[in-house]
Design an enzyme around this catalytic site. Structure first.
Site, PDB file in Angstrom:
ATOM      1  N   ASP A  38       1.102 -35.942   7.915  1.00  0.00           N
ATOM      2  CA  ASP A  38       0.399 -34.644   7.869  1.00  0.00           C
ATOM      3  C   ASP A  38      -1.009 -34.782   7.290  1.00  0.00           C
ATOM      4  O   ASP A  38      -1.358 -34.126   6.312  1.00  0.00           O
ATOM      5  CB  ASP A  38       1.195 -33.621   7.047  1.00  0.00           C
ATOM      6  CG  ASP A  38       2.637 -33.489   7.491  1.00  0.00           C
ATOM      7  OD1 ASP A  38       2.905 -33.687   8.689  1.00  0.00           O
ATOM      8  OD2 ASP A  38       3.495 -33.196   6.637  1.00  0.00           O
ATOM      9  N   ASP A 102      -4.277 -29.323   3.103  1.00  0.00           N
ATOM     10  CA  ASP A 102      -5.429 -29.064   3.969  1.00  0.00           C
ATOM     11  C   ASP A 102      -6.669 -29.045   3.105  1.00  0.00           C
ATOM     12  O   ASP A 102      -6.756 -28.259   2.149  1.00  0.00           O
ATOM     13  CB  ASP A 102      -5.267 -27.717   4.682  1.00  0.00           C
ATOM     14  CG  ASP A 102      -6.532 -27.313   5.418  1.00  0.00           C
ATOM     15  OD1 ASP A 102      -6.816 -27.921   6.470  1.00  0.00           O
ATOM     16  OD2 ASP A 102      -7.255 -26.416   4.929  1.00  0.00           O
ATOM     17  N   GLY A 120      14.033 -27.414   6.128  1.00  0.00           N
ATOM     18  CA  GLY A 120      14.893 -26.480   6.842  1.00  0.00           C
ATOM     19  C   GLY A 120      14.945 -25.083   6.263  1.00  0.00           C
ATOM     20  O   GLY A 120      15.622 -24.204   6.813  1.00  0.00           O
ATOM     21  N   ALA A 156       6.033 -19.930   5.285  1.00  0.00           N
ATOM     22  CA  ALA A 156       4.709 -20.086   4.675  1.00  0.00           C
ATOM     23  C   ALA A 156       4.476 -21.533   4.265  1.00  0.00           C
ATOM     24  O   ALA A 156       4.467 -21.880   3.074  1.00  0.00           O
ATOM     25  CB  ALA A 156       4.548 -19.144   3.493  1.00  0.00           C
ATOM     26  N   ILE A 157       4.291 -22.397   5.272  1.00  0.00           N
ATOM     27  CA  ILE A 157       3.863 -23.776   5.030  1.00  0.00           C
ATOM     28  C   ILE A 157       2.782 -24.119   6.054  1.00  0.00           C
ATOM     29  O   ILE A 157       2.460 -23.328   6.926  1.00  0.00           O
ATOM     30  CB  ILE A 157       5.021 -24.794   5.104  1.00  0.00           C
ATOM     31  CG1 ILE A 157       5.577 -24.891   6.531  1.00  0.00           C
ATOM     32  CG2 ILE A 157       6.112 -24.462   4.107  1.00  0.00           C
ATOM     33  CD1 ILE A 157       6.572 -26.039   6.711  1.00  0.00           C
ATOM     34  N   GLU A 160      -3.911 -23.878   6.875  1.00  0.00           N
ATOM     35  CA  GLU A 160      -5.210 -24.484   7.189  1.00  0.00           C
ATOM     36  C   GLU A 160      -6.313 -23.445   7.056  1.00  0.00           C
ATOM     37  O   GLU A 160      -6.235 -22.356   7.630  1.00  0.00           O
ATOM     38  CB  GLU A 160      -5.253 -25.067   8.606  1.00  0.00           C
ATOM     39  CG  GLU A 160      -6.489 -25.951   8.743  1.00  0.00           C
ATOM     40  CD  GLU A 160      -7.029 -26.103  10.159  1.00  0.00           C
ATOM     41  OE1 GLU A 160      -7.400 -27.227  10.496  1.00  0.00           O
ATOM     42  OE2 GLU A 160      -7.131 -25.108  10.894  1.00  0.00           O
ATOM     43  N   SER A 175       5.502 -22.406  10.484  1.00  0.00           N
ATOM     44  CA  SER A 175       6.361 -23.458  11.001  1.00  0.00           C
ATOM     45  C   SER A 175       7.658 -22.834  11.498  1.00  0.00           C
ATOM     46  O   SER A 175       8.360 -22.162  10.737  1.00  0.00           O
ATOM     47  CB  SER A 175       6.665 -24.476   9.893  1.00  0.00           C
ATOM     48  OG  SER A 175       7.647 -25.398  10.304  1.00  0.00           O
ATOM     49  N   TRP A 177      10.591 -20.568  13.157  1.00  0.00           N
ATOM     50  CA  TRP A 177      10.858 -19.141  13.099  1.00  0.00           C
ATOM     51  C   TRP A 177       9.987 -18.389  14.123  1.00  0.00           C
ATOM     52  O   TRP A 177       9.972 -18.725  15.290  1.00  0.00           O
ATOM     53  CB  TRP A 177      10.687 -18.612  11.667  1.00  0.00           C
ATOM     54  CG  TRP A 177      11.895 -18.864  10.821  1.00  0.00           C
ATOM     55  CD1 TRP A 177      12.979 -18.063  10.643  1.00  0.00           C
ATOM     56  CD2 TRP A 177      12.147 -20.032  10.031  1.00  0.00           C
ATOM     57  NE1 TRP A 177      13.901 -18.660   9.815  1.00  0.00           N
ATOM     58  CE2 TRP A 177      13.412 -19.873   9.412  1.00  0.00           C
ATOM     59  CE3 TRP A 177      11.440 -21.203   9.797  1.00  0.00           C
ATOM     60  CZ2 TRP A 177      13.981 -20.815   8.578  1.00  0.00           C
ATOM     61  CZ3 TRP A 177      12.000 -22.154   8.958  1.00  0.00           C
ATOM     62  CH2 TRP A 177      13.245 -21.959   8.360  1.00  0.00           C
ATOM     63  N   GLU A 211       4.450 -25.673  14.861  1.00  0.00           N
ATOM     64  CA  GLU A 211       3.964 -25.664  13.485  1.00  0.00           C
ATOM     65  C   GLU A 211       2.584 -26.310  13.419  1.00  0.00           C
ATOM     66  O   GLU A 211       1.975 -26.648  14.435  1.00  0.00           O
ATOM     67  CB  GLU A 211       4.939 -26.393  12.561  1.00  0.00           C
ATOM     68  CG  GLU A 211       5.207 -27.838  12.906  1.00  0.00           C
ATOM     69  CD  GLU A 211       6.327 -28.435  12.061  1.00  0.00           C
ATOM     70  OE1 GLU A 211       6.991 -27.687  11.308  1.00  0.00           O
ATOM     71  OE2 GLU A 211       6.546 -29.659  12.156  1.00  0.00           O
TER      72      GLU A 211
END
Length: 320
Positions: A38, A102, A120, A156-157, A160, A175, A177, A211
């Site tokens: 990442d 980020d 997860g 909420a991950i 950016e 990501s 959902w 995501e």
């Protein structure tokens, strides 16, 4: 004989003048591709910095740097050698490592958004650090930015920072959902203000596997890059990078054939190869660098840093 040699020479000259060497020239050669997951990259002075998800079962965010234009990379101390106490208020069972940092420069400071979560789960937060100099190692804790709970249909991950055409800051994140979200930020606090927009999703995918948004503005369009499918499984990873674009930062974003990214659209930009498997969690820097990780088939699927020069075709779409 001379005529035949002349034709060969002419072919070689034409081949290179038309970009026959562009693939190797565009790919940043490294003595060894460093381990990173990442990645997010920025330049400060003559130093390139890359921030990435921390190593599993270790604290912090991974940091590497280069003084020679990316040929060789060195390890710097992790960010968050110890967890911040306030994280557990929102994510009691978070992993020891922090995810998907980020890094961007805006209004005289370097802003580092990061994620705290567990695999997860969508009980997650995006937090914020800032500094006037990365090299100083002096980070200010700017606290919570956005959170999600198990009651939310988003995660909420993968935050950016995005700067729009008017110079105003936004945060893209999300990501799985219900997909990718976007919210305007206050330019002083760098925290959300106003409504949250949905801009990309995969409603017909069994896991909603999208995501890692990355948005860049160029010549009247906002380009949304995202990662489809699954990461984090070495050579079994199916990650791939897709792209779409919009005249407005809040969308709608359409791919090359007109499919709306909110309903699963996205033109495949990078699906990897036999050597580099599952490329994803892409980062676009200054509209001319394409950064991501991929799993190295020659090193048992080690997540590794890849950087390419980024180009744009005559229809305004990115290529590399």
């Amino acid at each position: 004989m001379w005529k035949k040699d002349w034709k060969v020479i002419l072919f070689v000259l034409i081949f290179f003048s038309l970009g026959g060497a562009s693939v190797s020239a565009a790919f940043w050669e490294m003595d060894e591709h460093p381990m990173i997951h990442d990645p997010s990259m920025i330049r400060e002075g003559d130093t390139w910095w890359v921030f990435g998800t921390g190593e599993v079962n270790r604290n912090g965010i991974r940091v590497i740097y280069s003084h020679d234009e990316g040929r060789n990379w060195n390890e710097a101390p992790v960010v968050f050698p110890q967890p911040l106490s306030w994280w557990r208020q929102y994510v009691p069972n978070h992993t020891s490592n922090q995810w998907a940092p980020d890094i961007h420069y805006y209004n005289g400071r370097y802003w580092l958004y990061y994620s705290v979560s567990s695999f997860g789960s969508n009980q997650s937060i995006i937090g914020l650090l800032s500094t006037e100099s990365i090299a100083s190692g002096n980070w200010r804790d700017d606290g919570l930015v956005v959170r999600s709970t198990t009651q939310n249909n988003y995660n909420a991950i993968d935050g950016e920072l995005v700067i729009d055409a008017q110079g105003e800051p936004w945060l893209a994140y999300g990501s799985h959902w219900s997909g990718i979200k976007l919210t305007r930020l206050n330019a002083q606090t760098m925290k959300p203000t106003g409504q949250t927009y949905s801009i990309a999703a995969r409603p017909n995918h069994p896991h909603g596997a999208i995501e890692a948004p990355s948005i860049t503005y160029r010549d009247g369009y906002y380009y949304l890059f995202a990662s489809f499918d699954s990461c984090c499984d070495g050579l079994n990873s199916t990650y791939n990078v897709v792209v779409g674009r919009s005249r407005n930062i809040t969308g709608p974003y359409f791919d090359k054939v007109g499919n709306n990214m909110l309903y699963g659209g996205g033109t495949v930009f990078d699906s990897g190869n036999d050597k580099w498997v599952g490329p994803g969690h892409q980062f676009i820097y200054n509209n001319n660098l394409y950064v991501r990780h991929a799993y190295d088939a020659d090193r048992n699927g080690l997540p590794s840093l890849l950087i390419n020069d980024l180009y744009w075709d005559n229809q305004g779409w990115p290529t590399y």
